[in-house]
Structure formats: C-alpha cells, structure tokens
Design an enzyme around this catalytic site. Structure first.
Site, mmCIF file in Angstrom:
data_model
loop_
_atom_site.group_PDB
_atom_site.id
_atom_site.type_symbol
_atom_site.label_atom_id
_atom_site.label_comp_id
_atom_site.label_asym_id
_atom_site.label_seq_id
_atom_site.Cartn_x
_atom_site.Cartn_y
_atom_site.Cartn_z
ATOM 1 N N HIS A 114 -6.006 -24.720 -2.627
ATOM 2 C CA HIS A 114 -6.396 -24.520 -1.227
ATOM 3 C C HIS A 114 -5.205 -24.663 -0.282
ATOM 4 O O HIS A 114 -5.251 -25.401 0.707
ATOM 5 C CB HIS A 114 -7.512 -25.481 -0.824
ATOM 6 C CG HIS A 114 -8.774 -25.277 -1.608
ATOM 7 N ND1 HIS A 114 -9.357 -24.043 -1.765
ATOM 8 C CD2 HIS A 114 -9.549 -26.155 -2.297
ATOM 9 C CE1 HIS A 114 -10.451 -24.164 -2.500
ATOM 10 N NE2 HIS A 114 -10.587 -25.434 -2.846
ATOM 11 N N LYS A 120 -0.401 20.207 13.612
ATOM 12 C CA LYS A 120 -1.020 20.335 14.927
ATOM 13 C C LYS A 120 -2.015 21.497 14.948
ATOM 14 O O LYS A 120 -3.050 21.439 15.624
ATOM 15 C CB LYS A 120 0.059 20.541 16.000
ATOM 16 C CG LYS A 120 -0.514 20.712 17.407
ATOM 17 C CD LYS A 120 0.569 20.742 18.462
ATOM 18 C CE LYS A 120 -0.041 20.897 19.849
ATOM 19 N NZ LYS A 120 0.970 20.808 20.925
#
Length: 545
Positions: free
Chosen positions: A299, A141
């Site tokens: 496919h 932080k």
C-alpha cells in the site's frame, strides 16, 4: 460523400513496409493512377508499378535538396478542393488542378535520427518533415472526399473496403483515418518541440543561455501516450482503468532508463491498477541504493527494507522487519534474483507475493517461481537512474515536477547537537534517510543494522508517526530476539516541536537525521542534548504525498 471512388493516389513514404503490394493492388485491381516522390517512386518503379513522378505531375522540379517538392497548388489544391463546391471545382479546372483521392504518407524518421547521441543540431533540423505533415493535414481536413493513410497497418483495411464497395472508401473509414493523422502529426510536432527544449542549453546562442527569464519548465508541454493494456478495473471494481506508456519521442519526459512500464513480464496474471502503483513505488525506492538492497512494499509504503552484502540476505532482513505486513506485498530488488532468495521467500517464509520486480533472475529462480503461476514476475533489464520528471493528474490539469533524486553529500550536512554521530551511526542514518523518501508523509523511519524495522507513515501529525514507528521497531526487535534501542531515525521534514524528540528518546533512538529549518529547531536541539542524541540536518526535505 459516403462512398468515394479512388482514382488518383499520391504515395510518399519513409517506412516502405508493404507499400509495393498495396500500390500494386491499387493499380492492378482498381486502375488507380499513382503519383510518387523520390525514393518511394524508385522502389515502386523497380517493382514494376507505373508511377507518375511528382515533378512531372506538378511541372515543377524538386529543389533546395528536396526541401520543396510537394508544396505546390497542384498537390494541395487537389487535396483541399471540396468536390461538392462548384466554385472550388471551377477554380481547379481553370488552373489545371486534378483531384487526388488518396494520400499515402508517413514521415521522416525524426525520432530515430535524434536517438543517435552523435546527431548534430543541423542534421536533426534537416530531418524535420515539412511536406509530409502538410499533405497529411490537407488530406485529413478534406476527409469528406479524400482518404489518407499514415500507417502501413491500415493498408489491408483500405483494400478490403475498396473491394467491398467497388473501388471506394466509406466515410466511416475516412473519419477513422482522419483522426489517426492528427494524432500522428500532433505527436510528431510535440516530439520536435520537446527535443528542441532539451537542446536549449547546448545548442541555442550563448546570449539565450544566460537569459534570466529562460523558463525552468516549458510554457507548453506536449505529451503523447500509447495504450499498453486495458486493466480489469482501477483502484476499485467500479472504476475502469488502463495503463499507457510514453511514446518513444517522449520517453525522456517521464521514463527512466529501465522503467516499470516496459519491464518484461516473465509470468503471472496481468498487473492490476494497484499493482502498478505499488510496484512503481517499490522499484523507485530500491534504486536509491548502490549496494544490494531489497524493499518489501505494501500500500505504497515500505514495510520492510534492508541492504546487505548480497541480495538474498537483504531480502531476509527486509522480511524480518514486518512479516505480517509483507503478506500480499511487492518485492523489489536491485540485483539479479537468485534461486536462494526465491526459496527463502516461498518455501521457508511461505510469503504470498503479488509482484516481484528486479533487473533479472537466474534460470533456477525462474523455474522455482513458475510453481506459483499467479505470481507476477517483472524483469526490467537493469537499474539505472530515475526519470527526470513526474506528472500527476489533477482536476482540470496536470502537475509536473522534477523527480526527487537530489544527490546528497553528508559532507554538506550540519550537526547542531553537542554529540556528533559516530561513523557507524552516520552510515545508519544515511540508510534510514534513503528509505524515508519512500514513506508517505508525515514520514518517520526507524532503522537498526541497516534494516527499516519501524515505519510511521501518513499520520496527520508527526508525533503519531514517531510513536507508531518506534512501537513497530520495538515489536520487530522482540520478534527477532535482539535488544531494543540503539535506533537511528529519519524524518522526511523538520520537527515542529520538541515532543517528537522526546518520544524518540523514550524508545531508544540515539541519532536522528532530518532537514531542519523549523523556527523551533532550537527546542529540538535542546531536547537532543538533554537525551544525548546526535542530530543531523540535511537541508533537504523529502515529502511524499
């Protein structure tokens, strides 16, 4: 603050890789004061590093079996105080809080602990790190002033920067390390939450187990992915793409025991985006079978599929289903691939293959495949069960569902037609039913001799799918020199009208398996009775969109 000098460091690590050399350099080269805790302090002291024990620094002993040792204002005040804020610095001076410029922390090995199948709930809870994440978050932080290192891989980068700046770190480096901290703690917390969710049934009180409102899926879901590789492009050259794997803590969420992402690539070019999609579909389908099986997929649809007494024969029969479509396809096998299979595929059939995936390969098979250096060869190490969940991204969110791996017992099926399937027909129907799960919906699969010789995938209406599957089955029989007809047919969903049955009957289908459940089932049953077809209802649908 652009460049911030490092004068005091707090070091507390579970993974001690490289920490002695790193801290020695901090102390010897830059005169950094080192505060440390427990086992880390002992390792450093034994290596000759001067260490200030955490209890000496805070004036407060470790307590409650180590649960409380760094949760102290002299630690977090020294991390969170803004150096450019006079009131912060005045309060720190008033309370005797010194600044801490560098935090080196990595966390308790919660993931390793819970990976042990014998771990108890209480043991796992004790391995949830509190102080470590708290220090990381406090330091991150305040990255304007504080450097935080959560990964040993970053030790050299920190030292190189300090050497280049006279003992300082740059804001750019601190921002990078800040981001890494929050990625680390997010993953850590999500791993704990997911583990607790998995333990819900077995570890929570009985009254919660029986609660009617217990969620079937979590209200919030944490997912952490690690990039495996950048891909050349996505489905099309104008699309960028990459492949990620579930981090170890999240593997149960969407990975099987032997997943595609994680398979060893023995040779060949890197897999493409489309290779991954097709290989995944093929691998998941071939695992439907207990006996030796082979699937040839193109496919996203299985253009060839078969089971046999051995995997080479299964391949031969799968290739014979549709040799034309097999060109440029994916081969998936659920047994070790021997030399004979490779010889048949490449020497006898001259098949061009993008990817072959199997649990393993004989040395002779590997040697033969090396003659095709562009062939991508994947070894998973085993077959195993499917993953528990699958996720799909959609615009604005993610869909999650259980994998369609329902165990179906033919004894629970019903047969509403006058003619019942023979035992041989029932075996054939079960083969077709499993393969049909891998065909795009609307899906019709026609089989003969436990080979998927006719496939009707993805048509907007089921009649077209049925017609396409039957035409391909007839072509396969002509090509193989066997008599047409005597087919089994599987449909992934119910027939909405009897015209599906009429088309199938016209092409020699003698038995059908489908979920049932249409409001016009009676019409389909009547059609089957007229044509002498045995039809089985499973009660389960297997859409694959």
């Amino acid at each position: 603050m652009a460049d911030t000098p490092i004068k005091r460091a707090l070091v507390s690590v579970t993974d001690k890789t490289g920490v002695v050399d790193f801290v020695k350099a901090l102390e010897d080269e830059f005169g950094v004061e080192v505060i440390s805790t427990g086992g880390t302090a002992r390792v450093l002291e034994e290596a000759g590093v001067r260490v200030v024990p955490i209890e000496q620094y805070t004036g407060f002993p470790e307590m409650m079996d180590g649960r409380v040792k760094t949760l102290h204002p002299k630690v977090h005040g020294g991390l969170l105080a803004r150096r450019d804020n006079p009131s912060h610095m005045a309060e720190a001076a008033e309370h005797g809080i010194g600044m801490i410029d560098l935090v080196v922390v990595n966390l308790y090995e919660f993931e390793k602990t819970v990976a042990n199948p014998e771990v108890t709930f209480d043991d796992a809870i004790e391995h949830i790190d509190i102080g470590g994440p708290s220090m990381l978050r406090s330091a991150a932080k305040n990255a304007d002033s504080v450097t935080v290192v959560s990964d040993p891989d970053d030790y050299d980068e920190v030292l190189d920067t300090m050497r280049a700046t006279g003992g300082c770190t740059t804001l750019e480096l601190r921002r990078y390390l800040q981001l890494k901290v929050y990625e680390t703690t997010a993953c850590y917390d999500a791993a704990i939450a997911n583990w607790l969710a998995d333990r819900y049934d077995e570890d929570f009180p009985e009254e919660l187990e029986d609660a009617e409102d217990a969620p079937a899926t979590p209200d919030e879901l944490g997912v952490y992915l690690e990039k495996v590789d950048d891909l050349r492009y996505g489905e099309n050259p104008q699309q960028t793409a990459a492949v990620y794997r579930f981090a170890d803590d999240f593997a149960e969420l969407g990975s099987s025991e032997y997943p595609l992402v994680g398979a060893e690539q023995l040779q060949g070019k890197p897999l493409s985006y489309n290779n991954y999609l097709d290989a995944d579909a093929a691998w998941n389908l071939v695992r439907e079978f207990d006996g030796p099986a082979c699937v040839i997929l193109k496919h996203q649809n299985p253009c060839g599929s078969a089971v046999a007494d051995d995997v080479t024969t299964a391949y031969d029969r799968a290739f014979a289903c549709d040799p034309k479509s097999a060109f440029g396809g994916i081969i998936a096998c659920n047994r070790e691939v021997p030399f004979e299979l490779v010889e048949h595929a490449f020497d006898e059939n001259g098949q061009f293959v993008e990817v072959i995936i199997a649990p393993s390969y004989t040395p002779e098979a590997i040697e033969r495949m090396a003659k095709r250096p562009n062939l991508r060869v994947l070894a998973t190490g085993g077959v195993g069960a499917h993953a528990e969940y699958e996720l799909r991204s959609i615009d604005g969110g993610v869909l999650l569902q259980n994998v369609d791996s329902v165990s179906e017992d033919p004894a629970t099926f019903t047969c509403p037609t006058e003619r019942k399937p023979t035992p041989e027909e029932m075996d054939e129907l079960m083969f077709a039913w499993r393969v049909c799960k891998g065909v795009k919906s609307n899906a019709i699969l026609v089989s003969k001799g436990k080979a998927g010789i006719g496939m009707g995938p993805g048509q907007p209406n089921r009649v077209d799918s049925a017609l396409l599957a039957c035409e391909r089955a007839d072509e396969a029989c002509e090509r193989m020199g066997v008599e047409k007809g005597g087919y089994a047919c599987a449909s992934d969903a119910f027939f909405p009208f009897r015209d599906n049955v009429d088309v199938l009957a016209e092409h020699g289908v003698t038995c059908i398996i489908q979920p049932g459940g249409s409001k016009r089932d009676d019409e389909s049953i009547e059609a089957c009775n007229e044509h002498g077809i045995a039809m089985v209802f499973t009660g389960n649908r297997h859409f694959r969109h």
